[in-house]
Design a protein around this motif. Structure first.
Motif, short mmCIF file in Angstrom:
data_model
loop_
_atom_site.label_atom_id
_atom_site.label_comp_id
_atom_site.label_asym_id
_atom_site.label_seq_id
_atom_site.Cartn_x
_atom_site.Cartn_y
_atom_site.Cartn_z
N UNK A 20 -15.16 4.84 -25.37
CA UNK A 20 -14.28 5.56 -24.50
C UNK A 20 -13.27 4.78 -23.73
N UNK A 21 -11.95 5.31 -23.95
CA UNK A 21 -10.88 4.73 -23.38
C UNK A 21 -10.08 5.72 -22.37
N UNK A 22 -9.75 5.42 -21.14
CA UNK A 22 -8.95 6.28 -20.30
C UNK A 22 -7.49 5.93 -20.40
N UNK A 23 -6.61 6.80 -20.76
CA UNK A 23 -5.21 6.99 -20.84
C UNK A 23 -4.59 7.62 -19.49
N UNK A 24 -4.43 6.68 -18.46
CA UNK A 24 -3.61 7.01 -17.26
C UNK A 24 -2.32 7.84 -17.47
N UNK A 25 -1.52 7.25 -18.12
CA UNK A 25 -0.35 7.71 -18.35
C UNK A 25 -0.32 9.39 -18.70
N UNK A 26 -1.23 9.76 -19.71
CA UNK A 26 -1.23 11.01 -20.41
C UNK A 26 -2.37 11.71 -19.56
N UNK A 27 -2.94 11.21 -18.74
CA UNK A 27 -4.05 11.79 -18.13
C UNK A 27 -5.14 12.40 -19.03
N UNK A 28 -5.50 11.37 -20.14
CA UNK A 28 -6.42 11.69 -21.16
C UNK A 28 -7.50 10.87 -21.15
N UNK A 29 -8.43 10.97 -22.08
CA UNK A 29 -9.26 10.16 -22.69
C UNK A 29 -9.69 10.17 -24.09
N UNK A 30 -9.88 8.91 -24.77
CA UNK A 30 -10.08 8.93 -26.26
C UNK A 30 -11.32 8.26 -26.63
N UNK A 31 -12.01 9.07 -27.40
CA UNK A 31 -13.36 8.52 -28.14
C UNK A 31 -13.07 7.99 -29.47
N UNK A 32 -13.35 6.61 -29.65
CA UNK A 32 -13.32 6.35 -31.14
C UNK A 32 -14.28 5.61 -31.68
N UNK A 33 -14.60 5.91 -32.88
CA UNK A 33 -15.98 5.55 -33.70
C UNK A 33 -15.77 5.47 -35.11
N UNK A 34 -16.51 4.48 -35.72
CA UNK A 34 -16.44 4.09 -37.12
C UNK A 34 -17.41 5.22 -37.89
N UNK A 35 -17.15 5.82 -38.87
CA UNK A 35 -18.09 6.50 -39.70
C UNK A 35 -18.13 5.88 -41.20
N UNK A 36 -19.42 5.49 -41.37
CA UNK A 36 -19.61 4.77 -42.56
C UNK A 36 -20.22 5.52 -43.58
N UNK A 37 -19.83 5.70 -44.88
CA UNK A 37 -20.45 6.55 -46.00
C UNK A 37 -20.62 5.28 -47.25
N UNK A 38 -21.95 5.48 -47.70
CA UNK A 38 -22.35 4.90 -48.92
C UNK A 38 -22.31 5.65 -49.94
N UNK A 39 -21.35 5.06 -51.13
CA UNK A 39 -21.29 6.26 -52.40
C UNK A 39 -21.88 5.40 -53.41
N UNK A 40 -22.72 5.98 -54.37
CA UNK A 40 -23.44 5.52 -55.33
C UNK A 40 -22.86 6.11 -56.68
N UNK A 41 -22.73 5.51 -57.82
CA UNK A 41 -22.34 5.75 -58.94
C UNK A 41 -23.00 4.98 -60.14
N UNK A 42 -22.89 5.59 -61.51
CA UNK A 42 -23.40 4.47 -62.58
C UNK A 42 -21.81 3.99 -63.33
#
Length: 84
Positions: A20-42
């Motif tokens: 979580x990051x607070x952005x004071x200038x814009x009076x906002x907050x930002x949530x950031x996260x990585x989403x990992x996907x495993x893909x399988x094929x032959x």
């Protein structure tokens, strides 16, 4: 006139705890996260191939919104579905 909207849906596990990051200038907050996907094929030789894709997700909220409950749920390994 027909308005169409493309939507992308990502289903995977969190690669790290959300930040979580607070952005004071814009009076906002930002949530950031990585989403990992495993893909399988032959491949053509019938060998199982695994690839990993990582998508970095960012979500903006007004500063007045309480996101603590959401942050507590967004821990490494949690299954998430992101749409947008």
């Amino acid at each position: 006139m027909n308005k169409s909207r493309e939507v992308t849906k990502i289903t995977g596990h969190l690669g790290a705890d959300a930040e979580l990051k607070q952005i004071e200038k814009r009076k906002s907050q930002v949530i950031s996260f990585p989403v990992v996907i495993n893909l399988y094929y032959r491949d053509k030789n019938k060998n199982l191939i695994e690839t990993v894709k990582t998508y970095y997700v960012t979500r903006w909220y007004p500063a007045v919104k309480n996101v603590e409950k959401m942050l507590n749920a967004l821990k490494k390994g949690a299954l998430v579905v992101c749409e947008g």
